[in-house]
Design a protein around this motif. Structure first.
Motif, PDB file in Angstrom:
ATOM      1  N   ARG A 199     -28.747  13.080 -35.335  1.00  0.00           N
ATOM      2  CA  ARG A 199     -28.617  13.506 -33.943  1.00  0.00           C
ATOM      3  C   ARG A 199     -29.194  12.460 -32.999  1.00  0.00           C
ATOM      4  O   ARG A 199     -30.300  11.987 -33.195  1.00  0.00           O
ATOM      5  CB  ARG A 199     -29.321  14.831 -33.741  1.00  0.00           C
ATOM      6  CG  ARG A 199     -28.654  15.906 -34.561  1.00  0.00           C
ATOM      7  CD  ARG A 199     -29.296  17.217 -34.332  1.00  0.00           C
ATOM      8  NE  ARG A 199     -28.563  18.225 -35.075  1.00  0.00           N
ATOM      9  CZ  ARG A 199     -28.364  19.441 -34.639  1.00  0.00           C
ATOM     10  NH1 ARG A 199     -28.833  19.831 -33.489  1.00  0.00           N
ATOM     11  NH2 ARG A 199     -27.694  20.294 -35.376  1.00  0.00           N
ATOM     12  N   ILE A 200     -28.432  12.134 -31.973  1.00  0.00           N
ATOM     13  CA  ILE A 200     -28.882  11.218 -30.928  1.00  0.00           C
ATOM     14  C   ILE A 200     -29.704  12.022 -29.933  1.00  0.00           C
ATOM     15  O   ILE A 200     -29.271  13.075 -29.461  1.00  0.00           O
ATOM     16  CB  ILE A 200     -27.674  10.583 -30.202  1.00  0.00           C
ATOM     17  CG1 ILE A 200     -26.751   9.861 -31.175  1.00  0.00           C
ATOM     18  CG2 ILE A 200     -28.148   9.662 -29.076  1.00  0.00           C
ATOM     19  CD1 ILE A 200     -27.354   8.675 -31.857  1.00  0.00           C
ATOM     20  N   VAL A 201     -30.895  11.538 -29.629  1.00  0.00           N
ATOM     21  CA  VAL A 201     -31.771  12.224 -28.683  1.00  0.00           C
ATOM     22  C   VAL A 201     -32.063  11.279 -27.516  1.00  0.00           C
ATOM     23  O   VAL A 201     -32.474  10.140 -27.717  1.00  0.00           O
ATOM     24  CB  VAL A 201     -33.090  12.670 -29.344  1.00  0.00           C
ATOM     25  CG1 VAL A 201     -33.948  13.442 -28.348  1.00  0.00           C
ATOM     26  CG2 VAL A 201     -32.824  13.518 -30.580  1.00  0.00           C
ATOM     27  N   LEU A 202     -31.816  11.770 -26.319  1.00  0.00           N
ATOM     28  CA  LEU A 202     -32.097  11.019 -25.103  1.00  0.00           C
ATOM     29  C   LEU A 202     -33.497  11.390 -24.613  1.00  0.00           C
ATOM     30  O   LEU A 202     -33.857  12.570 -24.596  1.00  0.00           O
ATOM     31  CB  LEU A 202     -31.068  11.353 -24.028  1.00  0.00           C
ATOM     32  CG  LEU A 202     -29.608  11.178 -24.427  1.00  0.00           C
ATOM     33  CD1 LEU A 202     -28.697  11.663 -23.303  1.00  0.00           C
ATOM     34  CD2 LEU A 202     -29.309   9.743 -24.783  1.00  0.00           C
ATOM     35  N   GLU A 217     -31.181  16.479 -26.981  1.00  0.00           N
ATOM     36  CA  GLU A 217     -30.145  16.101 -27.940  1.00  0.00           C
ATOM     37  C   GLU A 217     -28.853  15.885 -27.170  1.00  0.00           C
ATOM     38  O   GLU A 217     -28.545  16.654 -26.261  1.00  0.00           O
ATOM     39  CB  GLU A 217     -30.001  17.195 -29.003  1.00  0.00           C
ATOM     40  CG  GLU A 217     -29.165  16.790 -30.203  1.00  0.00           C
ATOM     41  CD  GLU A 217     -27.701  17.113 -30.045  1.00  0.00           C
ATOM     42  OE1 GLU A 217     -26.872  16.415 -30.648  1.00  0.00           O
ATOM     43  OE2 GLU A 217     -27.382  18.069 -29.312  1.00  0.00           O
ATOM     44  N   GLN A 218     -28.141  14.846 -27.510  1.00  0.00           N
ATOM     45  CA  GLN A 218     -26.963  14.425 -26.754  1.00  0.00           C
ATOM     46  C   GLN A 218     -25.959  15.550 -26.527  1.00  0.00           C
ATOM     47  O   GLN A 218     -25.362  15.663 -25.476  1.00  0.00           O
ATOM     48  CB  GLN A 218     -26.298  13.255 -27.479  1.00  0.00           C
ATOM     49  CG  GLN A 218     -25.207  12.583 -26.701  1.00  0.00           C
ATOM     50  CD  GLN A 218     -24.697  11.354 -27.430  1.00  0.00           C
ATOM     51  OE1 GLN A 218     -24.724  11.278 -28.648  1.00  0.00           O
ATOM     52  NE2 GLN A 218     -24.237  10.389 -26.668  1.00  0.00           N
ATOM     53  N   GLY A 219     -25.776  16.414 -27.501  1.00  0.00           N
ATOM     54  CA  GLY A 219     -24.829  17.515 -27.373  1.00  0.00           C
ATOM     55  C   GLY A 219     -25.431  18.769 -26.760  1.00  0.00           C
ATOM     56  O   GLY A 219     -24.750  19.773 -26.581  1.00  0.00           O
ATOM     57  N   ASN A 277     -34.791  14.895 -34.892  1.00  0.00           N
ATOM     58  CA  ASN A 277     -33.628  14.159 -35.392  1.00  0.00           C
ATOM     59  C   ASN A 277     -33.802  13.701 -36.839  1.00  0.00           C
ATOM     60  O   ASN A 277     -33.034  12.889 -37.336  1.00  0.00           O
ATOM     61  CB  ASN A 277     -33.242  13.004 -34.463  1.00  0.00           C
ATOM     62  CG  ASN A 277     -34.056  11.744 -34.667  1.00  0.00           C
ATOM     63  OD1 ASN A 277     -35.020  11.706 -35.422  1.00  0.00           O
ATOM     64  ND2 ASN A 277     -33.686  10.710 -33.962  1.00  0.00           N
ATOM     65  N   SER A 288     -32.140   6.420 -33.535  1.00  0.00           N
ATOM     66  CA  SER A 288     -31.247   7.381 -32.884  1.00  0.00           C
ATOM     67  C   SER A 288     -31.862   8.010 -31.642  1.00  0.00           C
ATOM     68  O   SER A 288     -31.360   8.996 -31.131  1.00  0.00           O
ATOM     69  CB  SER A 288     -30.850   8.475 -33.875  1.00  0.00           C
ATOM     70  OG  SER A 288     -30.151   7.909 -34.947  1.00  0.00           O
TER      71      SER A 288
END
Length: 71
Positions: free
Chosen positions: A10-13, A26-28, A49, A55
């Motif tokens: 999972r991509i985390v901003l 989380e991106q989504g 993540n 990520s």
């Protein structure tokens, strides 16, 4: 990107919101949190993540934590 268990990483901003608090999101939009400092936001992002620092993306623009509910 895949983890060793076959699930997607999972991509985390991570960045600040307009009030100056740190946000990890989380991106989504599956998970996120609001933090007083950067270190705690990064620690949360890394935990959520699955331990993949590559990520985590630190953003310079403002990001906001949105809480979605389903009734």
């Amino acid at each position: 990107m895949k983890t060793s268990r076959g699930s997607a990483t999972r991509i985390v901003l991570v960045g600040r919101n307009r009030a100056g608090y740190w946000v990890a999101l989380e991106q989504g939009g599956s998970f996120g949190g609001l933090f007083v400092n950067r270190a705690q936001a990064l620690k949360y992002a890394l935990f959520e993540n699955g331990g993949h620092p590559e990520s985590i993306i630190e953003v310079t623009r403002e990001i906001e934590l949105e809480i979605r509910t389903s009734l």
